[in-house]
Design a protein around this motif. Structure first.
Motif, PDB file in Angstrom:
ATOM      1  N   ALA A 144     -25.822  20.899 -26.088  1.00  0.00           N
ATOM      2  CA  ALA A 144     -25.209  20.965 -24.759  1.00  0.00           C
ATOM      3  C   ALA A 144     -24.048  19.984 -24.647  1.00  0.00           C
ATOM      4  O   ALA A 144     -22.983  20.322 -24.102  1.00  0.00           O
ATOM      5  CB  ALA A 144     -26.267  20.665 -23.696  1.00  0.00           C
ATOM      6  N   GLY A 145     -24.246  18.779 -25.163  1.00  0.00           N
ATOM      7  CA  GLY A 145     -23.183  17.789 -25.092  1.00  0.00           C
ATOM      8  C   GLY A 145     -21.963  18.170 -25.898  1.00  0.00           C
ATOM      9  O   GLY A 145     -20.816  17.951 -25.466  1.00  0.00           O
ATOM     10  N   SER A 146     -22.174  18.764 -27.075  1.00  0.00           N
ATOM     11  CA  SER A 146     -21.030  19.163 -27.897  1.00  0.00           C
ATOM     12  C   SER A 146     -20.316  20.380 -27.324  1.00  0.00           C
ATOM     13  O   SER A 146     -19.075  20.472 -27.373  1.00  0.00           O
ATOM     14  CB  SER A 146     -21.481  19.426 -29.340  1.00  0.00           C
ATOM     15  OG  SER A 146     -22.543  20.352 -29.385  1.00  0.00           O
ATOM     16  N   LEU A 147     -21.068  21.327 -26.754  1.00  0.00           N
ATOM     17  CA  LEU A 147     -20.432  22.472 -26.100  1.00  0.00           C
ATOM     18  C   LEU A 147     -19.627  22.026 -24.886  1.00  0.00           C
ATOM     19  O   LEU A 147     -18.502  22.495 -24.662  1.00  0.00           O
ATOM     20  CB  LEU A 147     -21.494  23.498 -25.688  1.00  0.00           C
ATOM     21  CG  LEU A 147     -22.143  24.299 -26.813  1.00  0.00           C
ATOM     22  CD1 LEU A 147     -23.287  25.145 -26.269  1.00  0.00           C
ATOM     23  CD2 LEU A 147     -21.116  25.179 -27.515  1.00  0.00           C
ATOM     24  N   LEU A 148     -20.207  21.124 -24.092  1.00  0.00           N
ATOM     25  CA  LEU A 148     -19.484  20.589 -22.948  1.00  0.00           C
ATOM     26  C   LEU A 148     -18.242  19.827 -23.403  1.00  0.00           C
ATOM     27  O   LEU A 148     -17.169  19.923 -22.786  1.00  0.00           O
ATOM     28  CB  LEU A 148     -20.396  19.671 -22.144  1.00  0.00           C
ATOM     29  CG  LEU A 148     -19.790  19.041 -20.880  1.00  0.00           C
ATOM     30  CD1 LEU A 148     -19.420  20.120 -19.871  1.00  0.00           C
ATOM     31  CD2 LEU A 148     -20.760  18.039 -20.265  1.00  0.00           C
ATOM     32  N   GLY A 149     -18.395  19.093 -24.521  1.00  0.00           N
ATOM     33  CA  GLY A 149     -17.243  18.385 -25.058  1.00  0.00           C
ATOM     34  C   GLY A 149     -16.135  19.318 -25.483  1.00  0.00           C
ATOM     35  O   GLY A 149     -14.951  19.052 -25.246  1.00  0.00           O
ATOM     36  N   GLY A 150     -16.506  20.427 -26.137  1.00  0.00           N
ATOM     37  CA  GLY A 150     -15.495  21.410 -26.514  1.00  0.00           C
ATOM     38  C   GLY A 150     -14.811  22.014 -25.302  1.00  0.00           C
ATOM     39  O   GLY A 150     -13.598  22.258 -25.301  1.00  0.00           O
ATOM     40  N   LEU A 151     -15.583  22.250 -24.232  1.00  0.00           N
ATOM     41  CA  LEU A 151     -15.025  22.824 -23.013  1.00  0.00           C
ATOM     42  C   LEU A 151     -14.074  21.863 -22.309  1.00  0.00           C
ATOM     43  O   LEU A 151     -13.028  22.268 -21.769  1.00  0.00           O
ATOM     44  CB  LEU A 151     -16.165  23.214 -22.065  1.00  0.00           C
ATOM     45  CG  LEU A 151     -15.781  23.832 -20.720  1.00  0.00           C
ATOM     46  CD1 LEU A 151     -15.100  25.182 -20.924  1.00  0.00           C
ATOM     47  CD2 LEU A 151     -17.011  23.986 -19.836  1.00  0.00           C
ATOM     48  N   LEU A 152     -14.415  20.559 -22.330  1.00  0.00           N
ATOM     49  CA  LEU A 152     -13.647  19.574 -21.571  1.00  0.00           C
ATOM     50  C   LEU A 152     -12.579  18.866 -22.390  1.00  0.00           C
ATOM     51  O   LEU A 152     -11.763  18.135 -21.816  1.00  0.00           O
ATOM     52  CB  LEU A 152     -14.597  18.524 -20.981  1.00  0.00           C
ATOM     53  CG  LEU A 152     -15.642  19.024 -19.986  1.00  0.00           C
ATOM     54  CD1 LEU A 152     -16.503  17.864 -19.497  1.00  0.00           C
ATOM     55  CD2 LEU A 152     -14.978  19.733 -18.810  1.00  0.00           C
ATOM     56  N   ALA A 153     -12.567  19.067 -23.721  1.00  0.00           N
ATOM     57  CA  ALA A 153     -11.650  18.325 -24.585  1.00  0.00           C
ATOM     58  C   ALA A 153     -10.199  18.486 -24.170  1.00  0.00           C
ATOM     59  O   ALA A 153      -9.420  17.537 -24.208  1.00  0.00           O
ATOM     60  CB  ALA A 153     -11.833  18.750 -26.043  1.00  0.00           C
ATOM     61  N   GLY A 154      -9.799  19.688 -23.790  1.00  0.00           N
ATOM     62  CA  GLY A 154      -8.416  19.926 -23.391  1.00  0.00           C
ATOM     63  C   GLY A 154      -8.177  19.846 -21.898  1.00  0.00           C
ATOM     64  O   GLY A 154      -7.059  20.085 -21.434  1.00  0.00           O
ATOM     65  N   ARG A 155      -9.226  19.488 -21.123  1.00  0.00           N
ATOM     66  CA  ARG A 155      -9.123  19.494 -19.663  1.00  0.00           C
ATOM     67  C   ARG A 155      -9.307  18.120 -19.036  1.00  0.00           C
ATOM     68  O   ARG A 155      -8.725  17.850 -17.983  1.00  0.00           O
ATOM     69  CB  ARG A 155     -10.152  20.467 -19.076  1.00  0.00           C
ATOM     70  CG  ARG A 155      -9.929  21.925 -19.460  1.00  0.00           C
ATOM     71  CD  ARG A 155     -11.073  22.809 -18.977  1.00  0.00           C
ATOM     72  NE  ARG A 155     -10.804  24.227 -19.199  1.00  0.00           N
ATOM     73  CZ  ARG A 155     -11.013  24.856 -20.337  1.00  0.00           C
ATOM     74  NH1 ARG A 155     -11.476  24.177 -21.386  1.00  0.00           N
ATOM     75  NH2 ARG A 155     -10.733  26.136 -20.461  1.00  0.00           N
ATOM     76  N   LEU A 156     -10.129  17.266 -19.631  1.00  0.00           N
ATOM     77  CA  LEU A 156     -10.393  15.945 -19.083  1.00  0.00           C
ATOM     78  C   LEU A 156     -10.147  14.876 -20.139  1.00  0.00           C
ATOM     79  O   LEU A 156     -10.369  15.096 -21.333  1.00  0.00           O
ATOM     80  CB  LEU A 156     -11.848  15.830 -18.612  1.00  0.00           C
ATOM     81  CG  LEU A 156     -12.278  16.575 -17.338  1.00  0.00           C
ATOM     82  CD1 LEU A 156     -13.749  16.295 -17.061  1.00  0.00           C
ATOM     83  CD2 LEU A 156     -11.425  16.174 -16.145  1.00  0.00           C
ATOM     84  N   GLY A 157      -9.699  13.723 -19.692  1.00  0.00           N
ATOM     85  CA  GLY A 157      -9.592  12.583 -20.579  1.00  0.00           C
ATOM     86  C   GLY A 157     -10.957  12.033 -20.915  1.00  0.00           C
ATOM     87  O   GLY A 157     -11.971  12.398 -20.306  1.00  0.00           O
ATOM     88  N   THR A 158     -10.990  11.112 -21.859  1.00  0.00           N
ATOM     89  CA  THR A 158     -12.284  10.586 -22.298  1.00  0.00           C
ATOM     90  C   THR A 158     -12.986   9.803 -21.183  1.00  0.00           C
ATOM     91  O   THR A 158     -14.211   9.875 -21.057  1.00  0.00           O
ATOM     92  CB  THR A 158     -12.100   9.679 -23.527  1.00  0.00           C
ATOM     93  OG1 THR A 158     -11.091   8.697 -23.255  1.00  0.00           O
ATOM     94  CG2 THR A 158     -11.692  10.487 -24.744  1.00  0.00           C
ATOM     95  N   VAL A 159     -12.237   9.063 -20.360  1.00  0.00           N
ATOM     96  CA  VAL A 159     -12.868   8.284 -19.291  1.00  0.00           C
ATOM     97  C   VAL A 159     -13.567   9.209 -18.302  1.00  0.00           C
ATOM     98  O   VAL A 159     -14.725   8.997 -17.922  1.00  0.00           O
ATOM     99  CB  VAL A 159     -11.833   7.398 -18.569  1.00  0.00           C
ATOM    100  CG1 VAL A 159     -12.485   6.701 -17.366  1.00  0.00           C
ATOM    101  CG2 VAL A 159     -11.250   6.369 -19.522  1.00  0.00           C
TER     102      VAL A 159
END
Length: 396
Positions: A144-159
């Motif tokens: 779940a965390g990696s899928l969410l990371g893939g979804l948010l990688a181009g949309r949200l900054g790391t913070v």
């Protein structure tokens, strides 16, 4: 002895949360590296500080669990890990990154030991194995965390990404805390080693000698931890920089690995019942070795995905078996010793792979995972008669 954990549902939530937090950090490692302009060697040193903090905490956390109780340590550690997740995204230099990762590791190590000790307590209370299933839920959390990371990688900054996950985790910790802290209606009548070894034995909390079998399971855990940690830390970077995958696609590769390891763990009891523990451990080591070699040396992203799936399936059930047996033999301090030995694999991994990547290339560095995976297979075959009987492990 303090009241043990006897409620499976809140513990399952915390295992899942732990996996989600771990994957959230892992999928954004390339972004943090790019943000600070780090070399692979510098990143390896920072990751070493994370592993060192985790190892030191693991060594001490067994005694903390014995003194304060599994439930208190678990809830405190989960809250601290959640709050500390955002710190790596705020680091402005490699020195600060190393410092906050060491702090994060201290909290994460305590969470790891308390979770696995709680799983041993649940197994004793229920009289049946649940360690592989709970580790499977950890992997579901990673997925779940990696899928969410893939979804948010181009949309949200790391913070923003880390803050979102940290806030959600803190809320869930608060929601589940009352059920976790509620005193059990009765203490388990099944000794801690029963239901795992199939023989009655005295509970081993408190002072007692930890023998060679616990150390052997720790060595098995060491080999697997090296492989799992290396895949988490470096596979995304390999796909991103070595194979030219987009950031979201590299994150999805880690998701594919976690999907495989979660599935393997959720059916781990059935697999071991069919193949026997030696077959699963030896076959898993060989499969993981073949998978990582394919991932490291192929030039095609699709084959790299397939290799990561093979690694996940191969490694899936090795660590849960090792930690469950160590906990059955030695309680929280058995978990602490085996996990501490095992975590030296993650301790050695970041600087070794970072150094090899800079001097021989990341594919060569990743190939060392094949070596330790084959060592697991050899240990499973050669050490079978020197450890617990197969019947003692078959339930896992």
């Amino acid at each position: 002895m303090r009241p043990p954990v006897m409620r499976l549902f809140p513990l399952a939530v915390f295992f899942t949360l732990d996996g989600t937090i771990f994957a959230t950090w892992a999928v954004r490692i390339p972004a943090v590296k790019q943000q600070l302009g780090l070399t692979t060697t510098a990143l390896g040193v920072a990751l070493l500080c994370l592993s060192l903090g985790t190892l030191l905490s693991m060594i001490a956390s067994g005694n903390l669990v014995v003194r304060f109780g599994t439930r208190v340590v678990l809830l405190t550690a989960c809250a601290l890990v959640s709050a500390a997740l955002v710190l790596p995204a705020l680091a402005g230099s490699v020195v600060w990154l190393a410092a906050v990762l060491a702090l994060f590791g201290l909290f994460y190590g305590a969470l790891n030991i308390s979770l696995n000790s709680a799983a041993v307590e649940i197994e004793a209370a229920l009289g049946r194995p649940v360690m592989s299933m709970l580790h499977g839920l950890w992997s579901v959390g990673c997925l779940a965390g990696s899928l969410l990371g893939g979804l948010l990688a181009g949309r949200l900054g790391t913070v923003a990404h880390f803050g979102l996950v940290a806030g959600t985790s803190l809320v869930l910790t608060a929601v589940c805390a009352p059920a976790m802290l509620r005193a059990p209606e009765q203490l388990p009548t099944v000794p801690l080693a029963e239901g795992i070894a199939g023989q009655a034995a005295e509970p081993r909390y408190g002072g007692r000698r930890l023998g060679l079998p616990v150390v052997i399971f720790g060595v098995v855990a060491l080999c697997v931890a090296y492989g799992e940690g290396a895949v988490a830390d470096w596979s995304g970077l390999h796909l991103r920089e070595g194979l030219g995958a987009e950031a979201s696609l590299a994150a999805y590769a880690f998701a594919a690995y976690n999907f495989a390891i979660a599935g393997g763990r959720l059916i781990g009891g059935w697999l071991i019942g069919r193949l026997g523990v030696t077959g699963v451990l030896a076959g898993g080591g060989v499969l993981a070795a073949a998978g990582i070699l394919l991932t490291a040396w192929t030039g095609q992203i699709s084959l790299a995905f397939a290799g990561l799936v093979a690694v996940g399936l191969g490694l899936a059930n090795i660590f849960p078996v090792a930690i469950a047996r160590a906990g059955a033999l030695g309680g929280p301090n058995g978990v602490s010793l085996a996990a501490g030995i095992g975590h030296t694999g993650m301790l050695a991994g970041p600087p070794l792979i970072g150094f090899l990547a800079d001097h021989a290339g990341l594919p060569t560095a990743l190939s060392t995972i094949a070596m330790v995976s084959l060592a697991v297979a050899a240990l499973a075959v050669l050490g079978r008669a020197r450890t617990a009987p197969v019947s003692a492990l078959r339930a896992h």
